[in-house]
Design an enzyme around this catalytic site. Sequence first.
Site, short mmCIF file in Angstrom:
data_model
loop_
_atom_site.label_atom_id
_atom_site.label_comp_id
_atom_site.label_asym_id
_atom_site.label_seq_id
_atom_site.Cartn_x
_atom_site.Cartn_y
_atom_site.Cartn_z
N ASN A 215 0.85 -1.20 0.00
CA ASN A 215 0.00 0.00 0.00
C ASN A 215 0.88 1.25 0.00
O ASN A 215 2.11 1.13 0.01
CB ASN A 215 -0.95 -0.02 1.20
CG ASN A 215 -0.19 -0.10 2.50
OD1 ASN A 215 0.56 0.80 2.85
ND2 ASN A 215 -0.34 -1.21 3.22
N ASP A 283 -4.17 -6.41 4.98
CA ASP A 283 -5.20 -7.24 5.62
C ASP A 283 -5.04 -8.71 5.26
O ASP A 283 -5.45 -9.57 6.00
CB ASP A 283 -6.59 -6.74 5.19
CG ASP A 283 -6.89 -5.40 5.82
OD1 ASP A 283 -6.61 -5.24 7.02
OD2 ASP A 283 -7.35 -4.48 5.11
N LYS A 293 9.35 -17.16 -10.17
CA LYS A 293 8.54 -16.09 -10.76
C LYS A 293 7.40 -16.70 -11.61
O LYS A 293 7.67 -17.59 -12.44
CB LYS A 293 9.44 -15.21 -11.62
CG LYS A 293 8.71 -14.04 -12.21
CD LYS A 293 9.62 -13.19 -13.07
CE LYS A 293 8.77 -12.21 -13.86
NZ LYS A 293 9.51 -11.57 -14.92
N PRO A 310 -2.64 -11.71 10.61
CA PRO A 310 -2.93 -11.50 12.03
C PRO A 310 -3.16 -10.01 12.28
O PRO A 310 -2.56 -9.17 11.61
CB PRO A 310 -1.64 -11.96 12.73
CG PRO A 310 -0.59 -11.91 11.67
CD PRO A 310 -1.27 -12.13 10.36
N ASP A 311 -4.03 -9.71 13.22
CA ASP A 311 -4.27 -8.31 13.57
C ASP A 311 -3.38 -7.95 14.76
O ASP A 311 -3.63 -8.39 15.89
CB ASP A 311 -5.76 -8.11 13.90
CG ASP A 311 -6.10 -6.63 14.01
OD1 ASP A 311 -5.30 -5.87 14.60
OD2 ASP A 311 -7.16 -6.23 13.49
N PHE A 330 -4.31 3.32 14.91
CA PHE A 330 -4.63 4.36 13.93
C PHE A 330 -5.81 3.89 13.09
O PHE A 330 -6.03 2.69 12.94
CB PHE A 330 -3.43 4.63 13.02
CG PHE A 330 -2.54 5.73 13.56
CD1 PHE A 330 -1.88 5.56 14.77
CD2 PHE A 330 -2.39 6.93 12.87
CE1 PHE A 330 -1.09 6.58 15.29
CE2 PHE A 330 -1.60 7.94 13.38
CZ PHE A 330 -0.95 7.77 14.58
N LYS A 344 -13.82 0.96 15.93
CA LYS A 344 -12.51 0.30 15.94
C LYS A 344 -11.96 0.20 17.36
O LYS A 344 -11.38 -0.81 17.75
CB LYS A 344 -11.55 1.08 15.05
CG LYS A 344 -10.41 0.26 14.56
CD LYS A 344 -9.75 0.85 13.33
CE LYS A 344 -10.64 0.66 12.11
NZ LYS A 344 -10.05 1.14 10.88
N LYS A 348 -11.13 -3.47 18.54
CA LYS A 348 -9.73 -3.88 18.72
C LYS A 348 -9.37 -4.00 20.19
O LYS A 348 -8.40 -4.66 20.54
CB LYS A 348 -8.79 -2.85 18.07
CG LYS A 348 -9.07 -2.61 16.60
CD LYS A 348 -8.12 -3.37 15.72
CE LYS A 348 -8.28 -2.95 14.27
NZ LYS A 348 -7.40 -3.67 13.37
#
Length: 405
Positions: A215, A283, A293, A310-311, A330, A344, A348
Site C-alpha cells: 500500500n 489485511d 517467478k 494477524p491483527d 490508527f 474500531k 480492537k
Amino acid sequence: MADILENRKLLLIIGGGIAAYKCLDLIRRLKERGVEIQAVLTGGGGKFVTPLSLSSLTENKVYQDLFSLTDEAEMGHIRLSRENDLILVAPATANMMAKMANGISDNLATTTLLATNKPVMIAPTMNSQMWGHPATQHNLNVLKERGTLIIPPADGDLACGEVGTGRLAEVDEIISNIEAFFLSSENSNLLKGKSFTVTAGPTYEAIDPVRYLANHSSGKQGYAIAKALRDYGANVTLVSGPTNLEPPAGIRILNVTSAREMMEATENSLPADGVVCVAAVADWHVNNPQRQKIKKRPGAIPTLELIENPDILKSISNHKEHRPRLVIGFAAETENVTNHAQNKLENKGCDWIVANDISGDVMGGDRNQVQIVTKEGVSEWPYQSKVEVAQQLAKQIEDFFKDNK
Ligand code: C5P
C-alpha cells in the site's frame, strides 16, 4: 510562560559562505529572545562578516585564532566548547563538514568542535553539485550517525547563479530548529525508563519472488512518533515495514517485510509500557506464494488466494501476559471518520484511536489532520505536519503516564 530560548548559551561558529551575512540577523533575533551568544569566526567566515559587527551584536568578544596567547592562556578552545548549551555552525561549508566528519582540527572552530561534549547543530550551505556530491553526502551521513543535528539547506537561487539545493536555511527556520532542540531537551526526562514499540510503514506480502501486495504508506507518521517518544527520553523500538526513511538515531529498529513478521517482532518487543500501531498492515497475504517467478502465459491469468493476516493491534490489546498499559491504534478512513474510529476502539480493544481522513494526500504526504478517539470522547487536532502530530501525541502519552502512575 518563559521563553524557551531565554538565558540559553549558544556558541555560533561562522564558516566561510556568502550566506554568513544572515548570521547577523540571526544573532540580533536570538539576542532579542535572551540568548547569550559567543561567536567563533573562521578565516573564511571573516571574508564575509567582520569581527566588529559580530562583537557589536553579540556584545561579546569574537574568537578567531587558535593560537591566541591571551585566549589560550585559559585554554580558550576547551572553555568555548564546554560552557555553552549548544554549538551551531552556520553557515557550515562542504569543507567544514568534511573536517568535522574526519575529526580534523586545524583551526579554532574545528578544534572546538572536536573538543566539545555539547550538542552540535549545523546549517549547511554550498553549491548544489557540492551538496549532492557523494563525498558531502557521505560526510553528512557520518555526522548524522554521530548525532549532529542538521538544518537542511533549502532549494532556490544560489549565489553562484545556479538553482538547486544549497541555500542556507532562512533565519526563521534556524530559530525554529534551535527552539525544537531546547524544547526536546526540556522534555528529555519525562518518559525516561518507559518503553514503547511503534509499528510503521506498509507491509509487503509476497506473490512470488519479484511481486508483492502493498500500500502507499510512507512510514513518515510512525517514524515521527518513534522520534517524538525518543525525545521524551523513552526507550523506543520501531518495527518498520519497507520504507525509504533513514533509520532514526537512538531508536532500536527492527526491519520487517510482511505482516506476519511485523506481528512476531512486535510481540517479541513486549513487555512494553505502550504500543503505538501506526503501520498500514496488509489485511491479507497470499496463500502459498510461488517460489519461482510466475510466468506470463497468453490467456492464463493467475488467481491469488488470500488469507487473513494477524491483527497486531487487536492481539497486543488483548495480550494475556503483557498487555501494555497504553495501546494506541490508527484508523485511516475515507468517510465517517469518527464513527469508524469509535467502532474500531471497541473492536480492537485498544485505548486510543488516532483517526484520520485519508481522502487527500495524507498517505505519503507531510501533513495530517487527526482526531483522538478515546472512551472519554473525541478531540479534533489542527491540520499540521506529521512531526507536530507526533509531538502532540507524545505529549498526550506523557500526560497519560503522569496521571496513571
Ligand atoms: O481497520 P484496520 O484493521 O485497518 O485498523 C487500523 C489499525 O490497526 C492501525 O493501528 C493498524 O496499525 C492496526 N492493524 C494491525 N494489524 C493488522 C491490521 C491493522 O496492527 N493486521
